[in-house]
Design an enzyme around this catalytic site. Structure first.
Site, short mmCIF file in Angstrom:
data_model
loop_
_atom_site.label_atom_id
_atom_site.label_comp_id
_atom_site.label_asym_id
_atom_site.label_seq_id
_atom_site.Cartn_x
_atom_site.Cartn_y
_atom_site.Cartn_z
N HIS A 132 0.81 -1.23 0.00
CA HIS A 132 0.00 0.00 0.00
C HIS A 132 0.83 1.27 0.00
CE1 HIS A 132 -3.24 -2.80 1.11
NE2 HIS A 132 -4.06 -1.86 0.68
N GLY A 133 2.06 1.21 0.45
CA GLY A 133 2.84 2.43 0.43
C GLY A 133 4.15 2.32 1.18
#
Length: 479
Positions: free
Chosen positions: A326-327
């Site tokens: 996700h990041g």
């Protein structure tokens, strides 16, 4: 180009008209149009990154053809690793380069060996995490002989860049989506009407609920030190509703748009906030990603086979990698690890597959035990979302600390009554349709009268026109 924009409102009918009225029955021409339209859709954001998606397409197309020409296992492994390294190399550079550099520097500084370095001003290409995993699934499936390699470049390129799901999923498997580009597509009015309903429902969730919730979630999270504990809890709830309606709304629009063109995408959400445990939540949330990691990482690692430590290791790997996907931030890693901790007791007691059916089947309301289970699961999920939303670890810890130790006497921010009513309306509609694909799917069985259904459609349209929040970018565009 984003779904909730005037640009897309003009773009979609034009492509639809050309596709069905001018190219009807011409599958090859329709595929060329979809490819061209997809590149316009993606290039609308930044045309420079079209070269990246074209290069990725060329690499995996060529590797797929090459895999079909050799049965020598060592050569096939080399080809597979070329695809993995190229795709993950691009993803790693654009998404994680600065993260690893900064943590490398911090580690050496902590040990007393400071290093001078400069981070790069890297723009993260929209959707790179999604189409990278989509092309990887193709190469892996061809390597494992689950899928015949595609020898038609137009069809393969259209599969990689298919505009409805290009930038935020669902992450489609080549085994499902690619064969649909080979087949002649016939306009199906029932599927098209179902698609329009799903688009309408997705837009309602996005612009009426998610965008309005975002306003209050942003205010509270960005100024958390100024608010009472109960207000911080409200902020966490606002983000919980925002991320669900934002992302599931995008998925609904993507799936509904695909139906207009004769394609069927996989379901990506199945009412996750009605889950009775965390295992069920992850079977219902971002299904295309969770099943991707299950099939291409968790099972190859051994899954839940083997001893207790193997099970624990694999569980933490799958959730931490999912968080990191996700990041490039420790908050996502902790969010993934926290969900692993939630999940582990279920796995170790063999209760992770306890709730496979829809809740309260054949009943109007859940039992007290089911309702309690939903509330507990929802509560744990809300806490985890704080890490997901916070800008860094210190902010997340401070937010949670203040949420449980701050003043609980009053809410110091006013949430509009209409937003509360819209949220209640959303969950009411989704509850009564919980055994169907989306909130207003197959309304004929719920509202038998045509006039009654049109009252609902009119209500949704008017809500979008008059109660839309300030335009917010889809959350998952950043991933």
């Amino acid at each position: 180009m984003i779904f909730n924009s005037l640009d897309f409102a003009i773009f979609l009918p034009i492509v639809f008209a050309i596709y069905w009225f001018f190219l009807k029955g011409k599958t090859k021409s329709q595929n060329i149009l979809l490819l061209f339209a997809s590149y316009i859709f993606y290039g609308w954001w930044d045309y420079r990154f079209l070269t990246l998606i074209v290069f990725s397409t060329l690499v995996d197309y060529t590797i797929g053809i090459s895999l079909s020409k050799t049965s020598v296992q060592s050569k096939r492994k080399v080809l597979l690793w070329i695809s993995i390294l190229v795709n993950l190399g691009f993803l790693g550079f654009f998404k994680y380069y600065n993260f690893f550099l900064e943590n490398f520097v911090d580690a050496f500084t902590f040990l007393g060996y400071p290093i001078n370095s400069n981070s790069l001003n890297i723009i993260l290409p929209v959707g790179i995490s999604f189409y990278t995993f989509q092309t990887l699934s193709y190469t892996i499936d061809v390597y494992k002989n689950r899928l015949a390699p595609c020898k038609r470049f137009i069809e393969f390129a259209a599969f990689v860049s298919f505009f409805p799901q290009l930038v935020a999923g669902p992450i489609e498997r080549a085994t499902n989506l690619l064969p649909q580009f080979y087949k002649k597509r016939v306009f199906n009015s029932l599927a098209a009407r179902e698609g329009l309903r799903q688009i309408l429902w997705g837009l309602f969730k996005k612009v009426v609920i998610a965008d309005n919730c975002a306003e209050y979630a942003n205010i509270i999270f960005n100024n958390s030190a100024e608010y009472s504990g109960v207000t911080l809890f409200v902020g966490a709830l606002m983000f919980t509703f925002q991320i669900y309606c934002d992302f599931s709304g995008y998925s609904d629009i993507a799936i509904g748009t695909s139906k207009l063109f004769g394609f069927k995408l996989m379901r990506n959400f199945a009412y996750p906030y009605f889950s009775r445990d965390i295992a069920e939540f992850w079977r219902r949330w971002h299904i295309s990603l969770s099943t991707w990691f299950r099939d291409y990482l968790y099972i190859p690692l051994g899954g839940s086979r083997g001893g207790i430590w193997i099970k624990i290791r694999n569980t933490f790997i799958i959730f931490i990698v999912s968080g990191f996907w996700h990041g490039a931030n420790w908050t996502f890693i902790v969010w993934g690890a926290l969900n692993a901790i939630y999940f582990l007791p279920l796995l170790l007691t063999n209760n992770n597959r306890k709730n496979l059916d829809s809740i309260a089947q054949g009943k109007i309301l859940p039992s007290l035990n089911e309702f309690t289970s939903i509330l507990i699961t929802f509560g744990f999920t809300v806490l985890a979302w704080v890490f997901f939303r916070a800008k860094d670890m210190s902010s997340a810890i401070s937010y949670l600390t203040n949420m449980f130790t701050g003043d609980f006497s009053n809410v110091t921010i006013d949430i509009p009554i209409q937003l509360t009513l819209f949220i209640l309306f959303l969950f009411f509609i989704e509850w009564i349709n919980r055994e169907r694909n989306f909130g207003i799917s197959k309304l004929e069985k719920i509202i038998p009268f045509t006039s009654g259904r049109w009252v609902l459609y009119t209500f949704l349209v008017l809500s979008i026109l008059f109660f839309a929040g300030e335009e917010q970018e889809f959350i998952y565009f950043q991933f």
